[in-house]
Design an enzyme around this catalytic site. Structure first.
Site, mmCIF file in Angstrom:
data_model
loop_
_atom_site.group_PDB
_atom_site.id
_atom_site.type_symbol
_atom_site.label_atom_id
_atom_site.label_comp_id
_atom_site.label_asym_id
_atom_site.label_seq_id
_atom_site.Cartn_x
_atom_site.Cartn_y
_atom_site.Cartn_z
ATOM 1 C CG ASN A 82 2.689 -59.853 22.451
ATOM 2 O OD1 ASN A 82 2.941 -58.711 22.860
ATOM 3 N ND2 ASN A 82 3.611 -60.658 21.941
ATOM 4 C CG HIS A 86 7.169 -63.127 21.988
ATOM 5 N ND1 HIS A 86 7.726 -62.810 20.779
ATOM 6 C CD2 HIS A 86 5.861 -63.345 21.767
ATOM 7 C CE1 HIS A 86 6.775 -62.838 19.859
ATOM 8 N NE2 HIS A 86 5.628 -63.152 20.437
ATOM 9 C CD GLU A 127 3.423 -66.617 20.362
ATOM 10 O OE1 GLU A 127 2.362 -66.076 20.025
ATOM 11 O OE2 GLU A 127 4.440 -65.964 20.660
ATOM 12 C CB SER A 144 -0.881 -66.151 11.409
ATOM 13 O OG SER A 144 0.324 -65.515 11.002
HETATM 14 P P1 13P Z 1 0.671 -62.618 15.166
HETATM 15 O O1 13P Z 1 -0.698 -63.006 15.728
HETATM 16 O O2 13P Z 1 0.705 -61.206 14.695
HETATM 17 O O3 13P Z 1 1.179 -63.621 14.206
HETATM 18 O O4 13P Z 1 1.686 -62.657 16.435
HETATM 19 C C1 13P Z 1 1.725 -63.774 17.237
HETATM 20 C C2 13P Z 1 2.551 -63.480 18.441
HETATM 21 O O5 13P Z 1 3.759 -63.370 18.350
HETATM 22 C C3 13P Z 1 1.866 -63.295 19.723
HETATM 23 O O6 13P Z 1 2.770 -63.282 20.782
#
Ligand code: 13P
Length: 250
Positions: free
Chosen positions: A9, A95, A167, A213
């Protein structure tokens, strides 16, 4: 056996030149890779060119959002049909940045899921709790409700076109990754909810990605967790040097 699914993403990052350079690198390295499903989610304006660039490869292209309405007076919105028209096969919905920065409700996310499936798009439906909710022991309640409400009215056949992304909001862009235990518990819980909403067999077939992350140095441990079927990656998906190593993680 669920095939791992790793998606990038890009959020509101990269511009035409850097975006194309990245997809050329991905294409060169991954064109025929078959052990893992891969998708990229560029900003809307680059979807068409990137879909064209990746045509004939196994790398899928999706958008980061879509409108819940099919067409009409919705200034600034993009419909599911328009995404299909420019070559997208996937869309990311719910999201946490859409939910928390732009105030998207579960009801709106659910309408978007229906709109996307109606036009044949595969959906990644994101759920996740905030730090405050985790500390208040509300994680299961929050992600269970997001999942249940996001999937309201979805048929068993349509579920096969949906991937869930867990997430945790506190892990997004913070460098604070969920532990294997935390991810394992949340994923098992979500699969249980899916089993209750549909059937155990359908829940078993549905992939649940972890996001927050994910980096080359933690991906292996995360993907080794039972019920973690892939990753939804933000920051590390913006460079081939950090995205490609994620794809050999299992
Ligand atoms: P990061 O991998 O930068 O933490 O973002 C995760 C994310 O929100 C993917 O949709």
């Amino acid at each position: 056996m669920r095939k791992p699914f790793i998606a990038g993403n890009w959020k509101m990052n990269l511009e035409r030149k850097t975006a194309l350079a990245l997809v050329h690198q991905l294409r060169d390295h991954l064109a025929n890779r078959d052990t893992v499903d891969v998708a990229v989610f560029p900003p809307f304006v680059y979807v068409e060119e990137i879909a064209r660039t990746l045509k004939g490869t196994k790398i899928a292209v999706g958008a980061q959002n879509c409108c819940d309405e099919p067409h009409g007076a919705f200034t600034g919105e993009i419909s599911a049909a328009q995404l299909v028209d420019v070559g997208a096969t996937h869309v990311l919905l719910g999201h946490s940045e859409r939910r928390h920065v732009y105030g998207e409700s579960d009801a709106l996310v659910n309408r978007k899921v229906h709109a996307a499936l109606d036009k044949g798009l595969a959906v990644i439906l994101c759920v996740g709790e905030t730090l405050e909710q985790r500390q208040g022991k509300q994680t299961e309640k929050v992600i269970g409700a997001q999942l249940t409400l996001g999937l309201q009215g979805i048929s068993a056949r349509d579920l096969l076109k949906i991937t869930i992304a867990y997430e945790p909001v506190w892990a997004i862009g913070t460098g604070k990754v969920a532990t294997s235990k935390q991810a394992g518990e949340a994923h098992a819980y979500l699969r249980g909810v899916l089993g209750g909403l549909f059937t155990e067999s359908l829940a078993d077939q549905t992939r649940i990605q972890y996001g927050g992350s994910v980096k080359p140095d933690n991906v292996k441990e995360l993907l080794a967790v039972r019920d973690v079927d892939g990753a939804l990656v933000g920051g590390a998906s913006l460079k081939a040097e950090t995205f490609l190593p994620l794809l050999g993680g299992r």
